[in-house]
Design an enzyme around this catalytic site. Structure first.
Site, PDB file in Angstrom:
ATOM      1  NE  ARG A  73      -2.341  -1.257   3.616  1.00  0.00           N
ATOM      2  CZ  ARG A  73      -1.856  -0.438   4.529  1.00  0.00           C
ATOM      3  NH1 ARG A  73      -1.936   0.871   4.361  1.00  0.00           N
ATOM      4  NH2 ARG A  73      -1.311  -0.895   5.620  1.00  0.00           N
ATOM      5  CE1 TYR A 201       0.466  -6.030  -1.864  1.00  0.00           C
ATOM      6  CE2 TYR A 201      -0.696  -4.060  -1.140  1.00  0.00           C
ATOM      7  CZ  TYR A 201      -0.166  -5.299  -0.865  1.00  0.00           C
ATOM      8  OH  TYR A 201      -0.284  -5.824   0.392  1.00  0.00           O
ATOM      9  CE  LYS A 210      -6.005  -3.338   4.848  1.00  0.00           C
ATOM     10  NZ  LYS A 210      -6.239  -3.792   6.229  1.00  0.00           N
ATOM     11  CG  HIS A 230      -7.098  -2.476  10.445  1.00  0.00           C
ATOM     12  ND1 HIS A 230      -5.806  -2.001  10.495  1.00  0.00           N
ATOM     13  CD2 HIS A 230      -7.069  -3.543   9.617  1.00  0.00           C
ATOM     14  CE1 HIS A 230      -5.039  -2.752   9.731  1.00  0.00           C
ATOM     15  NE2 HIS A 230      -5.769  -3.692   9.191  1.00  0.00           N
ATOM     16  CB  SER A 252      -0.439  -3.442   8.548  1.00  0.00           C
ATOM     17  OG  SER A 252      -1.512  -2.614   8.215  1.00  0.00           O
ATOM     18  CB  CYS A 254       0.777  -6.479  14.753  1.00  0.00           C
ATOM     19  SG  CYS A 254       1.878  -5.082  14.871  1.00  0.00           S
ATOM     20  CG  ASP A 281      -7.501  -6.772   7.337  1.00  0.00           C
ATOM     21  OD1 ASP A 281      -6.644  -6.406   8.164  1.00  0.00           O
ATOM     22  OD2 ASP A 281      -7.661  -6.205   6.241  1.00  0.00           O
ATOM     23  NE  ARG A 381      -0.018  -8.600   2.254  1.00  0.00           N
ATOM     24  CZ  ARG A 381      -0.701  -7.954   3.208  1.00  0.00           C
ATOM     25  NH1 ARG A 381      -1.828  -8.438   3.691  1.00  0.00           N
ATOM     26  NH2 ARG A 381      -0.232  -6.827   3.701  1.00  0.00           N
TER      27      ARG A 381
HETATM   28  C1  OXD Z   1      -2.893  -4.334   5.902  1.00  0.00           C
HETATM   29  C2  OXD Z   1      -3.517  -5.488   5.255  1.00  0.00           C
HETATM   30  O1  OXD Z   1      -1.938  -3.792   5.359  1.00  0.00           O
HETATM   31  O2  OXD Z   1      -4.420  -6.074   5.875  1.00  0.00           O
HETATM   32  O3  OXD Z   1      -3.349  -3.943   6.981  1.00  0.00           O
HETATM   33  O4  OXD Z   1      -3.143  -5.836   4.125  1.00  0.00           O
HETATM   34 MN    MN Z   2      -5.112  -4.995   7.569  1.00  0.00          MN
END
Ligand code: OXD
Ligand code: MN
Length: 597
Positions: A73, A201, A210, A230, A252, A254, A281, A381
């Site tokens: 991102r 991406y 998002k 989130h 993100s 974590c 998420d 991913r």
């Molecule tokens: C993020 C994702 O970046 O979930 O938070 O991809």
């Molecule tokens: Mn996320």
């Protein structure tokens, strides 16, 4: 060209307008059928956009590589375009909507020439449910179509549910030249519109995720009295078969997906405890008739970080990704046409291509330069179907969602935050969310390892002013008479040598059990300056290589460090600006006073 793709006039006229702009050679409506999806997969394989993987070992799986300059991102190129700059707030990038439309129109102009426009009607949440919101994404990328088919609910039933309403989110995506200097991810919350250009991406182009389910939805949620967060959603079932649900927000990368698919440690498993994943998420939350917050996961799949996912860290995610999945920017094992990533196992393939598509020499791997020496990109991913998840909750498709007992905030803090603590009340809990902080990760472009404030893990995802968002949190606490209790956890505390003290992964359930016991009022706690902290005896460490002294250290609160943190919080509040609610300053002052006592 016939732009009347549906019987909905608003949809058709918007498509006609976009067609005039991007000038595709034809239009294809995505109907959600397997036959159409299969035809698109075949086409993408014939052009090299996808690589079909070993059907025996990875049935229905494909590999895709994005451009080398397009792997995460891009927060610095993400804009909230409200008529008044103040409504986007100080934390977001802002552009005037008219200026933005004009600027991006130049980039979109003719960008689909010789290409197909795919029209994807999709729903976030179960079609027809009270939570459901509909979107249509126009894209020139088969990769986007196939990912959206996994991540959202796509098909003609969405158009049917929309009827002749104009209430849908209009998303326009064009790959254009994948030019990073002209990459823009722009949101027009006042127009229900998202424009994304020059990226391929996931987080920038799967507009349901998002862009819609967080940025636009957070704006709608404030207007309509609900929340888009989130957060993962996890169910914990006790031996009597009763399931309690928690929502947890972490920045993100974590470990949200790991926590969402957690496997109970032996000590709980043998007693009959089970865990169920509702979402990994994003959570949308509404107040139920019972005054509780009820949550759904508006997505239909997982867009998980591959590196680090393995049989120990997250076997459920691994199994979910072993069929019908799309892998992006992982390492390609040429010997058996499978995939590999760092942290999958200790057998890197000897005959392989790295995420860039170059032949890869695993012996050159250098932890300090992962991007250039790893087999898989650190932010590579898997896109996998929720229904393939072995621990998927049977409430996943329940239109009512699940009632939430606890909200858990978390960050990656080496020293400051204890393993877990509980807020004194909702307002104090919202304050704790507002002061969340973490080290940056590879999920977003930019420096890695720098501590930054990430309130409610929503810093890059609030579609309006952060101060207004904090005020909305306070309002939701008033609307929900039986609001969840709010907690903060930190799995990442380190010793003086920098080693993690807490084992994490499945053992995090031990902390969640304390949290649920607090919600039930069946366990005590010690009141500290920052909130309620467990008595060391109340965290179950049976079977762990951790003693009481270590646990006591994990739960300790260093007042000096916290006072220093308060200075950082004050700076951050000033940066958020004048819409920071007074209540948050009151909480900060009260915290400082308690720490100085
Ligand atoms: C993020 C994702 O970046 O979930 O938070 O991809
Ligand atoms: Mn996320």
């Amino acid at each position: 060209m016939n732009t009347n793709v549906t019987s909905n006039k608003a949809v058709n006229s918007w498509i006609a307008e976009m067609v005039e702009l991007v000038k595709p050679s034809n239009i294809v409506l995505i109907d959600g059928s397997e036959a159409q999806a299969e035809q698109l997969r075949k086409e993408a394989c014939s052009t090299g956009e996808l690589i079909k993987l070993n059907e025996e070992k990875l049935p229905g799986c494909y590999l895709h590589r994005t451009a080398i300059n397009d792997v995460a991102r891009v927060e610095n190129r993400t804009f909230i375009c409200t008529r008044n700059k103040e409504d986007a707030g100080n934390i977001n990038n802002w552009m005037d909507p008219q200026e933005c439309y004009a600027k991006l129109s130049k980039l979109y102009d003719g960008s689909y020439k010789g290409r197909t426009m795919y029209v994807i009607p999709y729903s976030m949440s179960v079609v027809g449910s009270d939570f459901a919101k509909y979107g249509i994404e126009l894209t020139d990328s088969i990769y986007v179509v196939l990912n959206m088919l996994i991540m959202t609910r796509v098909g003609l039933d969405v158009l049917e549910a929309l009827g002749d309403s104009a209430d849908f989110i209009k998303g326009l995506h064009a790959r254009a030249d994948i030019d990073e200097e002209n990459r823009y991810i722009c949101h027009f919350p006042e127009d229900n519109t998202i424009w994304s250009v020059n990226s391929g991406y996931g987080g920038n182009v799967l507009l349901g995720k998002k862009c819609f389910a967080l940025r636009i939805a957070s704006y709608l949620g404030r207007k309509e009295g609900w929340m888009a967060e989130h957060m993962l959603i996890l169910g914990i079932e006790n031996p009597e078969g009763e399931v309690k649900y928690i929502c947890a927000a972490f920045p993100s990368a974590c470990g949200k997906t790991n926590l969402a698919m957690l496997i109970p440690p032996e000590v709980y498993k043998k007693k009959g405890y089970k865990t169920w994943c509702v979402g990994d998420d994003i959570a949308w939350l509404r107040v139920g008739k019972d005054g509780r917050l009820w949550a759904v996961n508006p997505e239909n799949g997982f867009f998980g970080v591959a590196p680090g996912t393995n049989e120990n860290s997250n076997p459920n995610a691994l199994h979910t990704a072993m069929r019908d999945a799309i892998f992006t920017n992982v390492c390609h094992n040429l010997d058996d046409n499978t995939v590999w990533w760092e942290g999958l196992d200790s057998n890197p393939p000897k005959n392989a291509r790295n995420w860039k598509g170059e032949m890869w020499d695993y012996t050159k791997y250098d932890k300090a330069d992962k991007v250039n020496t790893s087999g898989a990109h650190p932010n590579s991913r898997f896109t996998a179907k929720a229904i393939n998840c072995p621990c998927l909750s049977d409430k996943f498709n329940d239109p009512a969602g699940v009632p939430i007992s606890a909200i858990v905030f978390g960050g990656r803090r080496a020293k400051t935050a204890p393993l877990v603590y509980q807020s004194f009340n909702w307002q104090h809990g919202a304050f704790i969310g507002s002061i969340m902080a973490s080290e940056t990760t590879a999920a977003a472009a930019g420096a890695v390892g720098v501590v930054r404030r990430d309130p409610m893990a929503m810093r890059p995802f609030v579609g309006y002013d952060m101060g207004d968002y904090w005020a909305h949190w306070l309002n939701m606490g008033k609307l929900a008479a039986n609001a969840p209790k709010i907690f903060h956890v930190n799995w990442f505390r380190t010793d003086d040598e920098g080693h993690f003290i807490w084992p994490g992964f499945g053992d995090n359930m031990r902390v969640l059990m304390w949290i649920l016991a607090r919600c039930d009022g069946t366990v005590g706690a010690t009141e500290t300056a920052i909130g309620y902290v467990p008595n060391p005896d109340d965290i179950n460490i049976e079977g762990l290589d951790i003693d009481k002294a270590t646990l006591t250290e994990l739960l300790s609160v260093d007042k000096e460090l916290w006072l220093e943190d308060c200075r950082g919080i004050k700076e951050f509040y000033a940066q958020v600006g004048e819409r920071t609610p007074k209540e948050y300053y009151d909480e900060l002052a009260a915290l400082e006073a308690r720490l100085s006592k």
